[in-house]
Scaffold this motif. Structure first.
Motif, short mmCIF file in Angstrom:
data_model
loop_
_atom_site.label_atom_id
_atom_site.label_comp_id
_atom_site.label_asym_id
_atom_site.label_seq_id
_atom_site.Cartn_x
_atom_site.Cartn_y
_atom_site.Cartn_z
N LEU A 78 0.83 -1.20 0.00
CA LEU A 78 0.00 0.00 0.00
C LEU A 78 0.86 1.25 0.00
N GLY A 79 2.07 1.16 0.57
CA GLY A 79 2.96 2.31 0.63
C GLY A 79 3.77 2.55 -0.63
N ALA A 80 3.61 1.71 -1.65
CA ALA A 80 4.30 1.89 -2.94
C ALA A 80 3.37 1.39 -4.04
N PRO A 81 2.27 2.11 -4.29
CA PRO A 81 1.18 1.56 -5.09
C PRO A 81 1.17 1.94 -6.56
N ALA A 82 2.22 2.57 -7.07
CA ALA A 82 2.13 3.20 -8.39
C ALA A 82 1.71 2.23 -9.50
N MET A 83 2.33 1.05 -9.57
CA MET A 83 2.00 0.14 -10.66
C MET A 83 0.59 -0.42 -10.50
N THR A 84 0.19 -0.71 -9.29
CA THR A 84 -1.17 -1.22 -9.06
C THR A 84 -2.21 -0.17 -9.42
N LEU A 85 -2.00 1.07 -9.01
CA LEU A 85 -2.92 2.14 -9.38
C LEU A 85 -2.96 2.32 -10.89
N SER A 86 -1.81 2.18 -11.53
CA SER A 86 -1.75 2.29 -12.98
C SER A 86 -2.54 1.17 -13.65
N TRP A 87 -2.39 -0.05 -13.12
CA TRP A 87 -3.13 -1.20 -13.66
C TRP A 87 -4.63 -0.98 -13.51
N ARG A 88 -5.04 -0.48 -12.37
CA ARG A 88 -6.47 -0.27 -12.12
C ARG A 88 -7.05 0.81 -13.03
N GLU A 89 -6.29 1.86 -13.27
CA GLU A 89 -6.78 2.98 -14.07
C GLU A 89 -6.44 2.86 -15.55
N ARG A 90 -5.63 1.84 -15.89
CA ARG A 90 -5.24 1.58 -17.28
C ARG A 90 -4.48 2.76 -17.90
#
Length: 321
Positions: A207-219
């Motif tokens: 949760l403290g380093a979420p950049a790639m996950t947020l990117s995957w979710r938002e495409r």
């Protein structure tokens, strides 16, 4: 499956370039962990090699191709594990290796990079600032910049883990993969979707380093201003667009886990599997701990991707003396 930059024939060819020391790592069902996790769990142990992480698979491919083309030097940015792996693979092939890292990286990782004969340059910032400095060195010296995840060799080397998972019996219902820059997630995910499409590919990030996950979710690429996690190996702030595209094609889900779950996962791996791992390697177990209902009754594989950890910090996190 949507197309990615990766190619199954090249991944199979990569196996022939990789020192066997990095191949066919232990894969076994760890029944002792199952009462705590509530599901069948198999462990793919990527720490059982000279650099104690999966990164050696990719650097073996990189260094083999560089040596074949007559290159004499390479530089990379690293949170610690890639630098060790490139130093090891480069030393075997006569390459001069420079590694740029944050001076705040775990001391154990930095000392090992030096011990393997690489030139180590430290920056005052984080991993993304180390990436900028490594790129500047490559331009100035006219040498190869090895970019983890951006370079297909690193992804396709890591993808050989997927070949070994597919060969396992019985098949898994899901594979949990630590997500940082994306080399392992895109590589293993590509193989699973090509050869075992029924297996759920789940990426796990702090949760403290979420950049790639947020990117995957938002495409789309989402960057963050900072990171705050003990899992230094996956603490990037700026996803690479091409890697995100590959991830979007192969990942079924990307989840974020709390720091407390990461340390709890490390503790489970120590107490029930006898494994001392770095935080990134416990992300899969952390994901199960946070969502036992999701995995109940399923057979899950988790890739234990690295074991380079500062022991003083490990003792604080896990609560052992």
């Amino acid at each position: 499956m949507l197309e990615t930059r990766l190619d199954l024939a090249r991944i199979r060819a990569a196996r022939r370039m990789i020192d066997p020391l990095f191949l066919d790592t232990p894969l076994y069902r760890c029944e002792a962990m199952e009462p705590d996790l509530g599901c069948a769990v198999s462990v793919k142990l990527e720490t059982a090699n000279p650099v104690r992480s999966f990164k050696g698979r990719g650097t073996e491919v990189v260094a083999s191709l560089l040596a074949a083309n007559g290159a004499g030097a390479a530089v990379c940015a690293s949170a610690g594990n890639l630098g060790q792996a490139l130093a090891w693979s480069g030393r075997r092939r006569g390459l001069d290796v420079t590694v740029v890292a944050s001076r705040f990286a775990p001391t154990a990782k930095l000392e090992r990079i030096r011990a393997l004969g690489a030139r180590l340059e430290l920056v005052d910032g984080d991993f993304d600032q180390a990436r900028e400095r490594a790129a500047a060195i490559a331009r100035h010296d006219g040498i190869r910049l090895v970019e983890d995840s951006q370079d297909l060799e690193t992804c396709e080397g890591a993808a050989t883990i997927g070949l070994e998972l597919v060969d396992a019996a019985p098949p898994f219902d899901a594979v949990l993969i630590a997500l940082g820059g994306g080399a392992m997630a895109t590589g293993v995910g590509h193989v699973l979707k090509a050869l075992a499409p029924g297996v759920e590919v789940i990426c796990v990030q702090p949760l403290g380093a979420p950049a790639m996950t947020l990117s995957w979710r938002e495409r789309r690429v989402v960057t963050t201003e900072s990171t705050d996690t003990i899992a230094d190996g996956v603490a990037g702030r700026r996803p690479i667009p091409a890697v995100l595209d590959d991830l979007l094609a192969v990942a079924d889900d990307a989840v974020l886990v709390e720091e407390a779950s990461i340390t709890a996962g490390m503790r489970v791996l120590l107490e029930h599997a006898g494994l001392v791992v770095e935080p990134s390697a416990a992300l899969g177990v952390a994901a199960i701990l946070e969502d036992r209902d999701r995995f109940a009754g399923r057979h899950v594989a988790t890739i234990v991707c690295g074991g380079n950890v500062d022991l003083d910090a490990y003792h604080r996190w896990v609560g052992v003396v």
